[in-house]
Design a protein around this motif. Structure first.
Motif, PDB file in Angstrom:
ATOM      1  N   ASP A   1      -7.868 -11.679  -7.478  1.00  0.00           N
ATOM      2  CA  ASP A   1      -9.020 -10.862  -7.441  1.00  0.00           C
ATOM      3  C   ASP A   1      -7.929 -10.600  -5.730  1.00  0.00           C
ATOM      4  O   ASP A   1      -8.599 -10.811  -4.766  1.00  0.00           O
ATOM      5  N   LEU A   2      -7.554  -8.967  -6.314  1.00  0.00           N
ATOM      6  CA  LEU A   2      -6.988  -8.220  -4.859  1.00  0.00           C
ATOM      7  C   LEU A   2      -8.177  -7.696  -4.424  1.00  0.00           C
ATOM      8  O   LEU A   2      -7.878  -6.134  -4.218  1.00  0.00           O
ATOM      9  N   SER A   3      -9.221  -7.120  -4.287  1.00  0.00           N
ATOM     10  CA  SER A   3     -10.576  -6.469  -4.187  1.00  0.00           C
ATOM     11  C   SER A   3     -10.254  -6.556  -2.353  1.00  0.00           C
ATOM     12  O   SER A   3      -9.952  -4.806  -2.432  1.00  0.00           O
ATOM     13  N   THR A   4      -9.651  -7.438  -2.045  1.00  0.00           N
ATOM     14  CA  THR A   4      -9.161  -7.242  -0.385  1.00  0.00           C
ATOM     15  C   THR A   4      -7.598  -7.691  -0.939  1.00  0.00           C
ATOM     16  O   THR A   4      -7.686  -8.677  -0.519  1.00  0.00           O
ATOM     17  N   PRO A   5      -7.219  -6.131  -0.720  1.00  0.00           N
ATOM     18  CA  PRO A   5      -5.710  -6.859  -1.205  1.00  0.00           C
ATOM     19  C   PRO A   5      -4.871  -7.509   0.310  1.00  0.00           C
ATOM     20  O   PRO A   5      -3.765  -8.267  -0.397  1.00  0.00           O
ATOM     21  N   SER A   6      -5.472  -8.064   1.763  1.00  0.00           N
ATOM     22  CA  SER A   6      -4.690  -7.975   2.265  1.00  0.00           C
ATOM     23  C   SER A   6      -5.151 -10.162   2.292  1.00  0.00           C
ATOM     24  O   SER A   6      -4.806 -11.137   3.190  1.00  0.00           O
ATOM     25  N   ARG A   7      -6.532 -10.143   1.610  1.00  0.00           N
ATOM     26  CA  ARG A   7      -6.793 -11.472   1.122  1.00  0.00           C
ATOM     27  C   ARG A   7      -7.215 -11.682  -0.416  1.00  0.00           C
ATOM     28  O   ARG A   7      -8.242 -11.670  -1.015  1.00  0.00           O
ATOM     29  N   PRO A   8      -5.806 -12.385  -1.043  1.00  0.00           N
ATOM     30  CA  PRO A   8      -5.996 -12.220  -2.400  1.00  0.00           C
ATOM     31  C   PRO A   8      -6.920 -13.693  -2.529  1.00  0.00           C
ATOM     32  O   PRO A   8      -6.474 -14.467  -2.268  1.00  0.00           O
TER      33      PRO A   8
ATOM     34  N   LYS B   1      -7.605  -4.481  -8.488  1.00  0.00           N
ATOM     35  CA  LYS B   1      -8.815  -4.976  -8.053  1.00  0.00           C
ATOM     36  C   LYS B   1      -8.510  -6.886  -8.578  1.00  0.00           C
ATOM     37  O   LYS B   1      -8.821  -7.501  -8.535  1.00  0.00           O
ATOM     38  N   ARG B   2      -7.495  -6.224 -10.122  1.00  0.00           N
ATOM     39  CA  ARG B   2      -7.324  -8.311 -10.644  1.00  0.00           C
ATOM     40  C   ARG B   2      -6.115  -7.884 -11.469  1.00  0.00           C
ATOM     41  O   ARG B   2      -5.546  -6.779 -11.697  1.00  0.00           O
ATOM     42  N   VAL B   3      -5.320  -9.126 -11.145  1.00  0.00           N
ATOM     43  CA  VAL B   3      -3.953  -9.462 -11.666  1.00  0.00           C
ATOM     44  C   VAL B   3      -3.557 -10.015 -12.693  1.00  0.00           C
ATOM     45  O   VAL B   3      -4.714 -11.505 -11.775  1.00  0.00           O
ATOM     46  N   LEU B   4      -3.232 -10.468 -13.864  1.00  0.00           N
ATOM     47  CA  LEU B   4      -2.732 -11.390 -14.355  1.00  0.00           C
ATOM     48  C   LEU B   4      -1.512 -11.885 -14.089  1.00  0.00           C
ATOM     49  O   LEU B   4      -0.917 -11.529 -14.368  1.00  0.00           O
ATOM     50  N   LEU B   5      -0.642 -12.733 -13.860  1.00  0.00           N
ATOM     51  CA  LEU B   5       0.978 -13.198 -13.962  1.00  0.00           C
ATOM     52  C   LEU B   5       0.724 -14.760 -14.960  1.00  0.00           C
ATOM     53  O   LEU B   5      -0.123 -15.534 -15.208  1.00  0.00           O
ATOM     54  N   ALA B   6       2.032 -14.882 -15.125  1.00  0.00           N
ATOM     55  CA  ALA B   6       1.977 -15.575 -16.402  1.00  0.00           C
ATOM     56  C   ALA B   6       4.071 -16.098 -16.111  1.00  0.00           C
ATOM     57  O   ALA B   6       5.118 -14.941 -15.203  1.00  0.00           O
ATOM     58  N   GLY B   7       4.521 -16.926 -16.451  1.00  0.00           N
ATOM     59  CA  GLY B   7       5.527 -17.484 -15.927  1.00  0.00           C
ATOM     60  C   GLY B   7       5.649 -18.937 -17.019  1.00  0.00           C
ATOM     61  O   GLY B   7       5.504 -18.809 -17.736  1.00  0.00           O
TER      62      GLY B   7
ATOM     63  N   HIS C   1       0.526  -4.776   2.532  1.00  0.00           N
ATOM     64  CA  HIS C   1       0.045  -5.389   2.691  1.00  0.00           C
ATOM     65  C   HIS C   1      -0.375  -7.248   3.098  1.00  0.00           C
ATOM     66  O   HIS C   1      -0.422  -7.625   4.256  1.00  0.00           O
ATOM     67  N   THR C   2       0.264  -7.960   1.900  1.00  0.00           N
ATOM     68  CA  THR C   2       0.409  -9.379   2.149  1.00  0.00           C
ATOM     69  C   THR C   2       1.336 -10.403   1.679  1.00  0.00           C
ATOM     70  O   THR C   2       1.643  -9.373   0.242  1.00  0.00           O
ATOM     71  N   THR C   3       1.825 -11.346   1.560  1.00  0.00           N
ATOM     72  CA  THR C   3       2.253 -12.114   0.186  1.00  0.00           C
ATOM     73  C   THR C   3       1.727 -13.363  -0.116  1.00  0.00           C
ATOM     74  O   THR C   3       0.960 -13.618   0.138  1.00  0.00           O
ATOM     75  N   LEU C   4       1.635 -12.895  -1.457  1.00  0.00           N
ATOM     76  CA  LEU C   4       0.680 -13.669  -2.562  1.00  0.00           C
ATOM     77  C   LEU C   4       1.508 -14.804  -2.743  1.00  0.00           C
ATOM     78  O   LEU C   4       2.578 -15.158  -3.242  1.00  0.00           O
ATOM     79  N   ASP C   5       1.318 -16.582  -1.927  1.00  0.00           N
ATOM     80  CA  ASP C   5       2.077 -17.852  -2.398  1.00  0.00           C
ATOM     81  C   ASP C   5       1.498 -18.198  -3.748  1.00  0.00           C
ATOM     82  O   ASP C   5       0.769 -18.433  -4.391  1.00  0.00           O
ATOM     83  N   VAL C   6       2.427 -18.015  -5.040  1.00  0.00           N
ATOM     84  CA  VAL C   6       2.105 -18.213  -6.253  1.00  0.00           C
ATOM     85  C   VAL C   6       2.292 -19.686  -7.198  1.00  0.00           C
ATOM     86  O   VAL C   6       2.121 -19.631  -8.384  1.00  0.00           O
TER      87      VAL C   6
ATOM     88  N   ASN D   1       0.730  -1.312   0.169  1.00  0.00           N
ATOM     89  CA  ASN D   1      -0.214   0.405   0.183  1.00  0.00           C
ATOM     90  C   ASN D   1       1.176   0.795  -0.048  1.00  0.00           C
ATOM     91  O   ASN D   1       1.560   1.521   0.760  1.00  0.00           O
ATOM     92  N   LEU D   2       0.948   2.004  -1.412  1.00  0.00           N
ATOM     93  CA  LEU D   2       1.390   3.744  -1.203  1.00  0.00           C
ATOM     94  C   LEU D   2       0.616   4.646  -0.695  1.00  0.00           C
ATOM     95  O   LEU D   2       0.955   5.523  -1.948  1.00  0.00           O
ATOM     96  N   ALA D   3      -0.576   4.395  -0.536  1.00  0.00           N
ATOM     97  CA  ALA D   3      -1.186   5.672   0.236  1.00  0.00           C
ATOM     98  C   ALA D   3       0.093   6.961   0.273  1.00  0.00           C
ATOM     99  O   ALA D   3      -0.591   8.088  -0.324  1.00  0.00           O
ATOM    100  N   ASP D   4       0.470   6.520   1.272  1.00  0.00           N
ATOM    101  CA  ASP D   4       1.550   7.095   2.123  1.00  0.00           C
ATOM    102  C   ASP D   4       2.444   6.687   1.271  1.00  0.00           C
ATOM    103  O   ASP D   4       3.419   5.363   1.675  1.00  0.00           O
ATOM    104  N   ARG D   5       3.072   7.664  -0.027  1.00  0.00           N
ATOM    105  CA  ARG D   5       4.214   7.223  -0.529  1.00  0.00           C
ATOM    106  C   ARG D   5       6.065   7.290   0.050  1.00  0.00           C
ATOM    107  O   ARG D   5       6.337   6.461   0.180  1.00  0.00           O
ATOM    108  N   ALA D   6       6.099   8.095   1.636  1.00  0.00           N
ATOM    109  CA  ALA D   6       6.781   8.599   2.411  1.00  0.00           C
ATOM    110  C   ALA D   6       6.805   6.744   2.908  1.00  0.00           C
ATOM    111  O   ALA D   6       8.026   6.493   4.037  1.00  0.00           O
TER     112      ALA D   6
END
Length: 464
Positions: free
Chosen positions: A363-370, A348-354, A325-330, A315-320
């Motif tokens: 779904d990142l609507s709740t950033p602390s609970r993806p 609110k949504r991210v697409l990952l590839a590797g 929020h959390t760590t997402l295990d993929v 969360n960068l609402a306060d950039r300084a």
């Protein structure tokens, strides 16, 4: 004595009744547990068959996946049906071998690049359901004089494009008419040496009036594009003493995040006359050893940073004062080394590839609970680049097997109720022969109507 015996007989009868009731209840629980286990095993077996048939026989895959959720709805069966249904909305686009894909925020225009050529795709034939025209000629952005194109960017409306090459030159293009791209101007990045490889990343503000160019050496140049044919250099800053790996920019071009070659992540304020580094993300040693990718929401408040098998959400609402929020295990999605990620403007949504053969939506609507939403399949080899447009309703993936396009308009409906979404579209039936083939020894009669000769996959009372 007779009264005593009668009392004893009554007591024994009562005890026997209690034992019988207890025994009956125990038997019933054992039976129900066994029946539940059989249903779970059947549902998971059908879901597995559906996954195996997804590419070769999508109709049967969808039928078996719907049946699996109907028999036993859990995370495994629901995820399988979601992936199968979403798979229907994917298709292959030209050209065949790009390594990078970019899409405009409105989902109208895409750029694909293989390093030698950059092509413009008008996505209207795939995104507009009322469109009748066939995909026309695919124009190529020419003008880099044999140099390799390392990176591309598009404004939100798709009217302005940037292409950065290994000679340190970034070209500005007018795509108002996608079929006839116009070369407007060029901009020079930072100092090019024998140890660098020209432009590393280019980015545009939402309105296309500000461009940021970062070369491999970490020199960050901010340009004004109010007159796109006459770019005006606003500032040049050495963002890092070492080469950079990735860069992300907010929609207003005021906030930037830079990942350098030492895996450190810095937050920059670009609003000042001279850009200022305002914070660094506090990464532990394990994380800092492997951070390679980043993505940012339009408002600059949500930032993702990738490490091997992990995505950090900040969360960068306060950039300084950045807050994790959390760590997402993929790692379980074959994304131990994530090659690329794309975040919707609202974050609110991210697409990952590797390294795997599919992209994965979260779904990142709740950033602390993806929450994992779906997998986008269709590539037989690794995917190197992904892009989301139109608020996540359009997705593109590029890899050695080509470009895949996905219409995700119905994604929320499908994720919320995959069986309902499937049954609203069609009601298929499983024949006795198919049941014998895919359901193993499961009792056929327990899942069909008494007089029916098939099983309706949309029945909801199979287990009652």
């Amino acid at each position: 004595m007779n009264a005593r015996w009668r009392t004893l007989a009554v007591a024994l009868t009562w005890l026997l009744s209690v034992f019988l009731v207890i025994g009956g209840l125990a038997w019933q629980r054992t039976y129900e547990r066994a029946a539940t286990q059989e249903r779970v095993a059947l549902a998971h077996g059908l879901a597995l068959h559906a996954a195996e048939l997804r590419d070769a026989d999508p109709g049967t895959a969808r039928k078996l996946g719907t049946a699996a959720v109907g028999i036993h709805s859990d995370e495994q069966t629901r995820a399988g049906l979601i992936d199968t249904m979403i798979d229907i909305y994917g298709e292959t686009l030209p050209p065949e071998t790009p390594y990078e894909v970019t899409v405009s925020g409105d989902g109208r225009i895409a750029l694909t690049s293989d390093g030698h050529e950059t092509n413009v795709l008008d996505l209207a034939p795939w995104t507009d359901q009322e469109a009748t025209e066939e995909p026309g000629r695919i124009p190529t952005l020419k003008g880099h004089k044999g140099r390799s194109v390392n990176t591309t960017a598009l404004s939100f409306d798709g009217r302005t494009a940037l292409t950065g090459d290994d000679g340190g030159i970034t070209t500005v293009w007018d795509l108002a008419d996608p079929a006839e791209p116009a070369r407007l101007a060029t901009m020079t990045a930072g100092r090019i040496t024998e140890y660098t490889n020209g432009v590393k990343k280019v980015a545009l503000s939402r309105d296309g009036r500000t461009a940021v160019i970062v070369d491999h050496d970490g020199v960050m140049t901010v340009w004004e594009l109010a007159d796109r044919s006459r770019p005006k250099r606003l500032s040049t800053t050495r963002s890092n003493p070492v080469p950079i790996r990735d860069f992300a920019l907010s929609a207003d071009a005021r906030t930037a995040v830079v990942v350098d070659d030492r895996r450190k992540v810095a937050v920059w304020d670009l609003a000042a006359e001279q850009p200022v580094k305002v914070a660094g993300l506090d990464l532990d040693m394990e994380f800092s050893q492997s951070a390679t990718r980043t993505a940012m929401s339009a408002d600059g408040h949500v930032v993702l940073v990738q490490r091997a098998g992990r995505i950090e959400i900040w969360n960068l609402a306060d950039r300084a004062h950045p807050v994790r929020h959390t760590t997402l295990d993929v790692s379980f999605d074959k994304l131990y080394g994530t090659y690329d990620m794309s975040l919707t403007p609202d974050g609110k949504r991210v697409l990952l590839a590797g390294p795997g053969d599919s992209g994965v939506l979260w779904d990142l609507s709740t950033p602390s609970r993806p929450v994992r939403s779906a997998a986008l399949n269709g590539h037989t080899r690794e995917i190197g680049s992904v892009a989301l447009g139109a608020e996540g309703r359009v997705a593109l993936m590029a890899g050695s097997s080509g470009v895949s396009f996905w219409d995700l308009t119905d994604l929320d409906e499908i994720v919320a109720d995959p069986k309902g979404a499937s049954c609203r579209r069609y009601d298929a039936e499983i024949s006795e022969a198919e049941w014998a083939r895919y359901a193993g020894d499961a009792d056929w009669s327990a899942y069909k109507s008494e007089d029916a000769d098939s099983v309706s996959v949309c029945r909801t009372d199979w287990w009652s």
